[in-house]
Write a protein that holds these residues in place. Structure first.
Motif, PDB file in Angstrom:
ATOM      1  N   LEU A   1      48.791  51.703  41.462  1.00  0.00           N
ATOM      2  CA  LEU A   1      48.746  50.655  40.675  1.00  0.00           C
ATOM      3  C   LEU A   1      47.656  49.859  40.515  1.00  0.00           C
ATOM      4  CD1 LEU A   1      49.640  51.074  37.276  1.00  0.00           C
ATOM      5  CD2 LEU A   1      51.464  49.515  38.294  1.00  0.00           C
ATOM      6  N   GLU A   2      47.887  48.740  41.546  1.00  0.00           N
ATOM      7  CA  GLU A   2      47.061  47.381  41.440  1.00  0.00           C
ATOM      8  C   GLU A   2      45.682  48.198  40.995  1.00  0.00           C
ATOM      9  OE1 GLU A   2      45.591  43.929  41.353  1.00  0.00           O
ATOM     10  OE2 GLU A   2      47.590  44.642  41.226  1.00  0.00           O
ATOM     11  N   ARG A   3      45.032  49.264  42.434  1.00  0.00           N
ATOM     12  CA  ARG A   3      43.944  49.888  42.244  1.00  0.00           C
ATOM     13  C   ARG A   3      43.374  50.051  40.747  1.00  0.00           C
ATOM     14  NH1 ARG A   3      44.911  51.507  47.446  1.00  0.00           N
ATOM     15  NH2 ARG A   3      45.707  53.855  46.497  1.00  0.00           N
ATOM     16  N   LEU A   4      44.081  51.038  40.187  1.00  0.00           N
ATOM     17  CA  LEU A   4      43.792  51.603  38.771  1.00  0.00           C
ATOM     18  C   LEU A   4      43.291  50.114  38.001  1.00  0.00           C
ATOM     19  CD1 LEU A   4      46.012  54.023  38.496  1.00  0.00           C
ATOM     20  CD2 LEU A   4      43.769  54.419  38.861  1.00  0.00           C
ATOM     21  N   LYS A   5      44.516  48.901  37.219  1.00  0.00           N
ATOM     22  CA  LYS A   5      44.421  48.531  36.532  1.00  0.00           C
ATOM     23  C   LYS A   5      43.257  47.657  37.343  1.00  0.00           C
ATOM     24  CE  LYS A   5      48.977  47.684  35.469  1.00  0.00           C
ATOM     25  NZ  LYS A   5      49.528  46.770  35.040  1.00  0.00           N
ATOM     26  N   ASN A   6      42.584  46.615  38.838  1.00  0.00           N
ATOM     27  CA  ASN A   6      41.735  46.271  39.035  1.00  0.00           C
ATOM     28  C   ASN A   6      41.600  46.531  40.156  1.00  0.00           C
ATOM     29  OD1 ASN A   6      42.774  43.788  37.624  1.00  0.00           O
ATOM     30  ND2 ASN A   6      44.776  44.253  39.652  1.00  0.00           N
ATOM     31  N   PRO A   7      40.192  47.630  39.200  1.00  0.00           N
ATOM     32  CA  PRO A   7      39.338  48.393  40.785  1.00  0.00           C
ATOM     33  C   PRO A   7      37.822  47.669  40.633  1.00  0.00           C
ATOM     34  CG  PRO A   7      38.536  48.867  37.834  1.00  0.00           C
ATOM     35  CD  PRO A   7      40.483  47.795  38.044  1.00  0.00           C
ATOM     36  N   LYS A   8      37.431  47.479  42.266  1.00  0.00           N
ATOM     37  CA  LYS A   8      36.680  46.869  43.151  1.00  0.00           C
ATOM     38  C   LYS A   8      35.424  47.188  41.566  1.00  0.00           C
ATOM     39  CE  LYS A   8      39.065  47.950  46.644  1.00  0.00           C
ATOM     40  NZ  LYS A   8      38.964  47.600  48.138  1.00  0.00           N
ATOM     41  N   PHE A   9      34.536  45.459  42.655  1.00  0.00           N
ATOM     42  CA  PHE A   9      33.039  45.686  41.004  1.00  0.00           C
ATOM     43  C   PHE A   9      32.577  46.737  41.622  1.00  0.00           C
ATOM     44  CE2 PHE A   9      29.299  43.772  41.293  1.00  0.00           C
ATOM     45  CZ  PHE A   9      29.157  43.363  39.994  1.00  0.00           C
TER      46      PHE A   9
END
Length: 129
Positions: free
Chosen positions: A102-110
């Motif tokens: 969920l964190e990766r989906l909400k805050n994708p890397k640059f």
């Protein structure tokens, strides 16, 4: 089917303590009712007392329900007990992995954000051509 809350009868229930309904109310506000309550044809509650009470406290006037075609007291009690016992919580590992996703989906890397921006730019460009 949608049923008016004021038509639902809550007879003697196995569950006496509904616990803290605030998290459930927050979930209902955010996502709606994910699992309908269960009623008899006469609108007696079989399963879903916490969902029903949370909906009432939120001021809902109707709720989605599944109607079971039986009045056999044994079957009705079995359904109530089954609905409240046949759940399996996530393991700690599963929960941690789910929140990581969920964190990766909400805050994708640059780099992912740049790549997605480039893809979207070309998609829009080629749609206009």
């Amino acid at each position: 089917m949608l049923v008016e809350l004021n038509q639902i009868k809550t007879d003697k229930r196995v569950r006496k303590n509904l616990g803290d309904l605030e998290p459930l109310k927050d979930s209902l506000k955010r996502y709606g009712l994910l699992n309908p309550i269960t009623l008899t044809k006469e609108y007696h509650l079989i399963a879903g007392q916490r969902r029903l009470e949370a909906a009432r406290q939120l001021g809902w006037t109707t709720i989605d329900a599944v109607v079971v075609d039986t009045n056999d007291p044994v079957t009705l009690l079995e359904i109530e007990l089954e609905e409240n016992t046949q759940r399996s919580n996530f393991t700690e590992f599963e929960l941690l992995e789910g929140y990581k996703q969920l964190e990766r989906l909400k805050n994708p890397k640059f780099g992912h954000r740049i790549w997605n921006a480039i893809k979207n730019f070309f998609k829009r460009l080629f749609r206009k051509v």
